[in-house]
Write an enzyme that holds these catalytic residues in place. Structure first.
Site, short mmCIF file in Angstrom:
data_model
loop_
_atom_site.label_atom_id
_atom_site.label_comp_id
_atom_site.label_asym_id
_atom_site.label_seq_id
_atom_site.Cartn_x
_atom_site.Cartn_y
_atom_site.Cartn_z
CB CYS A 162 15.54 -29.65 32.35
SG CYS A 162 15.43 -30.23 34.06
CG HIS B 138 16.98 -33.87 30.54
ND1 HIS B 138 17.92 -32.89 30.35
CD2 HIS B 138 16.55 -33.75 31.83
CE1 HIS B 138 18.10 -32.22 31.48
NE2 HIS B 138 17.27 -32.72 32.39
CD GLU C 131 18.91 -33.55 26.87
OE1 GLU C 131 19.43 -33.17 27.94
OE2 GLU C 131 17.76 -33.23 26.52
#
Length: 543
Positions: A381, A515, A517
């Site tokens: 990001c 993102h 994750e």
């Protein structure tokens, strides 16, 4: 009909209700049941989207664009069940809903009160959007006795009565060990349960956090004072890795007591082989790598909770230990900082997401060091945006390149998004609008360019990834950057929003606008983290 499990906490905060609930859900899953998890948060913010990470930790984002509590990340990582907008609510959102109804006249002139209007709204939220789940686990944030959580406690008390045999209460408490006395103390738990019972909730199971084994005599004493069977007083001891929690709880009979409380005696035995393999990989690594995370909220690592776990997932995939070296990005902005010395022994560098100008120049220097020294680099990001700015400044002849997030630059290679497409609809935003809920949020498709590193990693032409950002790399600088060695390997389906940027000639240099994750699991590591840790491992073998 779904059975409801309400999870409350007592004595002190941060005992791990979210982790406990997630572990229990995984145990029920291992027996073949379908589960759903929810969080009721007592704070007055509508959601954590505008909260400083130091206040609340990570803001977790769902596929459908909800900004939620970080506990929903635990839920997804342990169960693999994607959370929704309807799985997290706050006091602020509940009151917002009720007040809107009052303004419309929905209450037909009645006096709007906490009971029944607020509690009814909470109950409606807790029981809505249920499909064919066998169990719905509902965590209530905060600690029993908090003034903020009282409406939620009253709502679940009412639900416990209304649902009768289809609802149970689990209370998580602390059994402190007093070293000077050499003994465990049960009084805090007794008082916590007394407080809970005073508002009409009798726990069916007590989950007791402790640093020391709890003797049977102590368990019996707790059960006697708290009106809970001794076998339903479950020790929750510290473990070597959070992914050992399901195994530990099963060993203590937690899932058995939950099923017993519902009168279920014929449940199949759980298949825990996946968790056993994960724990074995964590506890018996065959190597290790050192990864630097250059961020701005490193004093509170909960701000990067999903990121941390995703790096560990990458390590699990390759059976290596991932050592994370947290580095404050502002340090690299000081003239006397020797970056080379600070990066000694580092096998890969990651620059995570964030907001604001503070620490930005330090992140850019970390990107430059990774690029010039051929160290595997992962920008997420904001980290991707800093990577693009770094390339423009030092390779593309644009020394003043920057982002409009910090004011006017010449040029602004990163700018505020004012319009984008979600499905068949166009969403618009303005710089003067509210901050809350106005970012590009949730899952969006990304088209991958064949022959690139990103395409090789994913092995697909299109992927879905979750976003949370307000600024975007300007596609107009694509040719300029590609002429100096970058490759825009992932774009939005319309081709106007850069999603992935990489450097093909670099061992591993990838920046992503989304993102990743948020979608990684210990039993299903995200492809990018899996590949990134492998690149770090390869680098470690060259040193």
């Amino acid at each position: 009909m779904a059975r409801f499990i309400f999870i409350t906490g007592g004595v002190v905060s941060s005992l791990g209700k979210g982790l406990a609930g997630a572990a229990l859900a995984s145990l029920l899953q291992a027996r073949g049941y379908k589960v759903r998890m929810r969080k009721l948060d007592p704070y007055i913010n509508v959601d954590p989207g505008t909260m400083n990470p130091y206040e609340h930790g990570e803001c977790y984002v769902t596929d459908d664009g909800a900004e939620t509590d970080l506990d929903l990340g635990h839920y997804e990582r342990f169960t693999g069940v994607a959370s929704k907008q309807t799985d997290n609510v706050t006091t602020g959102r509940i009151y917002q809903t009720v007040i809107r109804k009052e303004r419309r006249g929905d209450y037909l002139g009645a006096t709007v009160q906490v009971i029944p209007h607020i509690t009814n709204a909470i109950k409606e939220f807790a029981t809505s959007d249920i499909e064919d789940e066998d169990f719905v686990l509902v965590e209530i944030g905060g600690t029993v006795g908090d003034i903020e959580s009282l409406p939620f406690m009253e709502a679940i008390r009412q639900l416990g009565y209304e649902l009768r045999n289809d609802a149970i209460f689990i209370h998580l408490t602390l059994i402190p060990y007093i070293a000077a006395a050499g003994e465990l103390k049960t009084k805090p738990t007794q008082h916590s349960v007394k407080e809970l019972r005073s508002i009409g909730i009798q726990p069916d199971i007590l989950l007791c956090r402790s640093e020391q084994p709890i003797p049977d005599g102590q368990r019996a004493k707790i059960g006697q004072f708290c009106n809970v069977p001794t076998e339903a007083v479950i020790p929750a001891l510290d473990v070597r890795t959070i992914y050992e929690v399901p195994l530990s709880y099963h060993k203590e009979g937690f899932d058995v007591q939950v099923l017993k409380a519902f009168g279920i005696t014929d449940a199949p035995e759980p298949d825990l082989s996946t968790w056993e393999d994960i724990v074995d990989r964590v506890l018996h690594p065959e190597g290790e790598v050192n990864i630097a995370v250059v961020g701005k909220y490193i004093e509170l690592q909960d701000a990067y909770k999903s990121l941390t776990e995703s790096l560990y997932h990458g390590g699990i995939a390759h059976k290596v230990k991932v050592n994370i070296d947290w580095m404050e990005s502002e340090v690299f902005e000081k003239e006397d900082t020797d970056i080379a010395s600070r990066m000694q022994g580092i096998h890969a560098i990651l620059v995570p997401g964030g907001f604001g100008e503070r620490g930005a120049e330090g992140k850019i220097k970390a990107v430059q060091y990774a690029r010039e020294h051929k160290i595997p680099f992962f920008g997420i990001c904001y980290g991707m945006q800093m990577a693009v700015i770094e390339g423009c400044r030092h390779l593309a002849g644009l020394p003043n390149a920057g982002t409009s997030e910090f004011g006017s630059s010449d040029p602004n290679v990163v700018g505020l998004m004012t319009e984008w497409t979600r499905g068949n609809e166009t969403e618009t935003r303005s710089a003067e609008g509210d901050l809350g809920g106005t970012m590009r949020l949730g899952s969006y498709p990304c088209d991958l360019l064949e022959g690139t590193k990103a395409y090789e990693i994913y092995g697909a032409k299109q992927v879905q990834e979750r976003h949370r950002h307000r600024y975007e790399v300007n596609i107009a600088y694509r040719d300029i950057l590609e002429n100096v060695g970058y490759k825009f390997s992932g774009l939005s389906p319309q081709g106007d929003l850069p999603e992935i940027v990489e450097i093909p000639e670099h061992p591993w240099f990838i920046g992503v606008q989304f993102h990743p994750e948020l979608k990684s699991k210990p039993f299903d590591p995200h492809p990018l983290f899996k590949s990134f840790v492998k690149a770090a491992l390869d680098k470690s073998r060259l040193v």
